[in-house]
Write an enzyme that holds these catalytic residues in place. Structure first.
Site, PDB file in Angstrom:
ATOM      1  N   LYS A  34       0.844  -1.196   0.000  1.00 52.72           N
ATOM      2  CA  LYS A  34       0.000   0.000   0.000  1.00 52.72           C
ATOM      3  C   LYS A  34       0.880   1.247   0.000  1.00 52.72           C
ATOM      4  CE  LYS A  34      -2.417   1.580   3.667  1.00 52.72           C
ATOM      5  NZ  LYS A  34      -2.236   3.037   3.689  1.00 52.72           N
ATOM      6  N   ASP A  61      -3.473   4.222  -1.891  1.00 55.99           N
ATOM      7  CA  ASP A  61      -4.380   4.681  -0.828  1.00 55.99           C
ATOM      8  C   ASP A  61      -4.310   6.205  -0.715  1.00 55.99           C
ATOM      9  OD1 ASP A  61      -5.942   4.856   1.502  1.00 55.99           O
ATOM     10  OD2 ASP A  61      -4.279   4.273   2.810  1.00 55.99           O
ATOM     11  N   LEU A  62      -4.904   6.885  -1.702  1.00 58.20           N
ATOM     12  CA  LEU A  62      -4.875   8.356  -1.659  1.00 58.20           C
ATOM     13  C   LEU A  62      -6.235   8.918  -1.247  1.00 58.20           C
ATOM     14  CD1 LEU A  62      -2.597   9.129  -4.751  1.00 58.20           C
ATOM     15  CD2 LEU A  62      -1.962   8.926  -2.347  1.00 58.20           C
ATOM     16  N   LYS A  63      -7.191   8.057  -1.011  1.00 54.93           N
ATOM     17  CA  LYS A  63      -8.507   8.453  -0.454  1.00 54.93           C
ATOM     18  C   LYS A  63      -9.049   9.726  -1.097  1.00 54.93           C
ATOM     19  CE  LYS A  63      -7.423   6.563   4.145  1.00 54.93           C
ATOM     20  NZ  LYS A  63      -5.951   6.425   4.119  1.00 54.93           N
ATOM     21  N   ASP A  66     -13.356  14.720  -3.524  1.00 57.91           N
ATOM     22  CA  ASP A  66     -13.408  16.025  -4.195  1.00 57.91           C
ATOM     23  C   ASP A  66     -14.668  16.032  -5.051  1.00 57.91           C
ATOM     24  OD1 ASP A  66     -12.599  18.505  -5.470  1.00 57.91           O
ATOM     25  OD2 ASP A  66     -10.513  17.955  -5.042  1.00 57.91           O
ATOM     26  N   ILE A  67     -14.829  17.013  -5.913  1.00 60.25           N
ATOM     27  CA  ILE A  67     -15.995  17.002  -6.798  1.00 60.25           C
ATOM     28  C   ILE A  67     -15.862  15.815  -7.766  1.00 60.25           C
ATOM     29  CG2 ILE A  67     -16.449  19.489  -6.609  1.00 60.25           C
ATOM     30  CD1 ILE A  67     -15.075  19.818  -9.353  1.00 60.25           C
ATOM     31  N   ASN A  69     -15.912  15.262 -10.957  1.00 63.68           N
ATOM     32  CA  ASN A  69     -15.029  15.385 -12.117  1.00 63.68           C
ATOM     33  C   ASN A  69     -13.554  15.243 -11.724  1.00 63.68           C
ATOM     34  OD1 ASN A  69     -14.674  16.073 -14.987  1.00 63.68           O
ATOM     35  ND2 ASN A  69     -13.662  17.900 -14.140  1.00 63.68           N
ATOM     36  N   THR A  70     -13.171  15.899 -10.632  1.00 61.38           N
ATOM     37  CA  THR A  70     -11.767  15.853 -10.194  1.00 61.38           C
ATOM     38  C   THR A  70     -11.394  14.449  -9.727  1.00 61.38           C
ATOM     39  OG1 THR A  70     -11.918  18.156  -9.561  1.00 61.38           O
ATOM     40  CG2 THR A  70     -10.114  16.914  -8.589  1.00 61.38           C
ATOM     41  N   THR A 125     -10.337   4.177  10.626  1.00 59.36           N
ATOM     42  CA  THR A 125     -10.212   3.292  11.799  1.00 59.36           C
ATOM     43  C   THR A 125      -9.676   4.038  13.025  1.00 59.36           C
ATOM     44  OG1 THR A 125      -8.171   2.631  10.736  1.00 59.36           O
ATOM     45  CG2 THR A 125      -9.965   1.073  10.659  1.00 59.36           C
ATOM     46  N   ARG A 186      -4.072  -5.505  14.505  1.00 57.13           N
ATOM     47  CA  ARG A 186      -2.961  -5.578  15.452  1.00 57.13           C
ATOM     48  C   ARG A 186      -2.850  -6.976  16.057  1.00 57.13           C
ATOM     49  NH1 ARG A 186      -1.759  -1.773  13.266  1.00 57.13           N
ATOM     50  NH2 ARG A 186      -1.112   0.263  14.023  1.00 57.13           N
ATOM     51  N   GLN A 195      -4.657   3.658  16.416  1.00 56.39           N
ATOM     52  CA  GLN A 195      -5.857   2.967  15.926  1.00 56.39           C
ATOM     53  C   GLN A 195      -6.797   2.696  17.100  1.00 56.39           C
ATOM     54  OE1 GLN A 195      -6.405   2.872  12.882  1.00 56.39           O
ATOM     55  NE2 GLN A 195      -4.678   2.165  11.640  1.00 56.39           N
ATOM     56  N   ARG A 216       2.580  -0.339  10.771  1.00 53.62           N
ATOM     57  CA  ARG A 216       3.636  -0.238  11.780  1.00 53.62           C
ATOM     58  C   ARG A 216       4.085  -1.558  12.413  1.00 53.62           C
ATOM     59  NH1 ARG A 216       0.582   4.858  14.225  1.00 53.62           N
ATOM     60  NH2 ARG A 216      -1.078   3.657  13.198  1.00 53.62           N
TER      61      ARG A 216
HETATM   62  O1  C5P Z   1       0.446   1.292  10.914  1.00 55.10           O
HETATM   63  P1  C5P Z   1      -0.975   0.818  10.728  1.00 55.10           P
HETATM   64  O2  C5P Z   1      -1.082  -0.695  10.658  1.00 55.10           O
HETATM   65  O3  C5P Z   1      -1.922   1.445  11.716  1.00 55.10           O
HETATM   66  O4  C5P Z   1      -1.352   1.340   9.274  1.00 55.10           O
HETATM   67  C1  C5P Z   1      -2.662   1.291   8.773  1.00 55.10           C
HETATM   68  C2  C5P Z   1      -2.676   1.909   7.406  1.00 55.10           C
HETATM   69  O5  C5P Z   1      -4.003   1.849   6.899  1.00 55.10           O
HETATM   70  C3  C5P Z   1      -2.254   3.370   7.376  1.00 55.10           C
HETATM   71  O6  C5P Z   1      -1.510   3.547   6.178  1.00 55.10           O
HETATM   72  C4  C5P Z   1      -3.551   4.143   7.304  1.00 55.10           C
HETATM   73  O7  C5P Z   1      -3.428   5.317   6.557  1.00 55.10           O
HETATM   74  C5  C5P Z   1      -4.458   3.153   6.542  1.00 55.10           C
HETATM   75  N1  C5P Z   1      -5.892   3.295   6.781  1.00 55.10           N
HETATM   76  C6  C5P Z   1      -6.455   3.238   8.057  1.00 55.10           C
HETATM   77  N2  C5P Z   1      -7.806   3.392   8.204  1.00 55.10           N
HETATM   78  C7  C5P Z   1      -8.598   3.561   7.127  1.00 55.10           C
HETATM   79  C8  C5P Z   1      -8.029   3.606   5.843  1.00 55.10           C
HETATM   80  C9  C5P Z   1      -6.661   3.447   5.706  1.00 55.10           C
HETATM   81  O8  C5P Z   1      -5.737   3.038   9.028  1.00 55.10           O
HETATM   82  N3  C5P Z   1      -9.919   3.639   7.286  1.00 55.10           N
END
Ligand code: C5P
Length: 236
Positions: A34, A61-63, A66-67, A69-70, A125, A186, A195, A216
Site C-alpha cells: 500500500k 491509498d490516496l482516499k 473532491d468534486i 469530475n476531479t 479506523t 494488530r 488505531q 507499523r
Molecule cells: O500502521 P498501521 O497498521 O496502523 O497502518 C494502517 C494503514 O491503513 C495506514 O496507512 C492508514 O493510513 C491506513 N488506513 C487506516 N484506516 C482507514 C483507511 C486506511 O488506518 N480507514
C-alpha cells in the site's frame, strides 16, 4: 485465497530507498503493497512503477474526496499507473463514486488492462463515536459505516475499507463478493498506536475481511520479515 494473497503491507515511509528496501525484504511473502499519501507525496508516481517492477501489486491509498469530475480524473491517472486497488472517501457521495468507477472502467478498457478495484473508505479506523459526534455525525458507528458501505455498493464500487469491528456486519449485509479491506489490524504482540477499533489478523479474517492492511507492526519491527511470517501464520 491463500494467506499471502490476503495481506497488504502499508509502506508508510518517506523515501524511495526505505520503501524499496522493505519491498525487497518482503516480496517473497507479500504480494500487494500500500502506497499512502506520505510516500506518494514524497516520491511521486515513480514509486508505483518502481514497486511494480519488482513484481508486486499496488494499493494506491490516496482516499480521493473532491468534486466528481476531479475524482474521476485522478482515478483515471491512477488507472494509468497500473495499480491493483485505489480508493475514495464514501463521504464524497454517490455521484462522486459512480463517476469515478465508470471513468476507471472506461480507461482500463481503453488500455486493455484489468480494471483496478475501486473501494471506498467508510469511517477511518482512527475514529470512534466521540470523534464522529465532533464532526456532526450522531449515528452510532455501525449505522454510519453500513450506510456508507451500502452507498458505495449502490454506486457499483467493488468494496470498502472498514475497521475490523464492522467487517462482520458488512459481510453479512452486502454479500460474499463485496471486497472488504481492513486496516487497524494488530496482532496480540503489537502496540495499538493511534488505531481505536482494532482486531487481530485472525479475528479480522474470521469476521470476513478479504484483505488486511498492516503497517507499523511490520514496517517498524526490528525484523519485518519475521513479523510478516508471524502474521501470515495467524491468518492461516
Ligand atoms: O500502521 P498501521 O497498521 O496502523 O497502518 C494502517 C494503514 O491503513 C495506514 O496507512 C492508514 O493510513 C491506513 N488506513 C487506516 N484506516 C482507514 C483507511 C486506511 O488506518 N480507514
Amino acid at each position: 485465497m491463500m494467506p499471502k494473497e490476503r495481506l497488504i503491507v502499508a509502506l508508510d515511509v518517506d523515501t524511495k530507498e526505505k520503501a524499496l528496501g522493505l519491498v525487497e525484504k518482503l516480496k517473497a511473502e507479500v504480494k500487494i503493497f500500500k502506497i499512502g499519501s506520505e510516500l506518494f507525496t514524497s516520491c511521486g508516481p515513480d514509486i508505483v512503477a518502481a514497486i511494480k517492477a519488482k513484481g508486486c501489486g499496488i494499493f494506491l491509498d490516496l482516499k480521493f474526496h473532491d468534486i466528481p469530475n476531479t475524482v474521476a480524473k485522478s482515478a483515471i491517472a491512477a488507472t494509468r499507473l497500473g495499480v491493483t486497488i485505489l480508493n475514495v472517501h464514501a463521504l464524497g457521495g454517490y455521484d462522486m463514486m459512480k463517476k469515478c468507477i465508470e471513468a476507471v472502467a472506461l480507461e482500463a478498457k481503453a488500455l486493455k488492462i484489468t480494471k483496478p478495484h475501486v473501494i471506498a473508505v467508510t469511517v477511518l479506523t482512527s475514529m470512534d463515536e466521540n470523534s464522529l459526534k465532533k464532526i456532526g455525525i450522531n449515528d452510532n458507528m455501525e449505522k454510519q459505516v453500513l450506510k456508507l458501505a451500502k452507498l458505495a455498493k449502490d454506486a457499483s464500487l467493488d468494496g470498502v475499507v472498514a475497521s475490523p469491528s464492522e467487517v462482520k456486519l458488512i459481510r453479512r449485509e452486502l454479500g460474499e463478493e463485496f471486497i472488504i479491506v481492513t486496516p487497524g489490524v494488530r496482532p496480540g504482540w503489537a502496540a495499538a498506536d493511534d488505531q481505536k477499533r482494532i482486531a487481530t489478523p485472525k479475528e479480522a479474517v474470521l469476521n470476513g475481511a478479504t484483505y488486511i492492511v498492516v503497517g507499523r507492526p511490520i514496517v517498524e519491527a526490528s525484523d519485518p520479515m519475521a513479523a510478516t511470517k508471524k502474521i501470515l501464520e495467524e491468518i492461516k
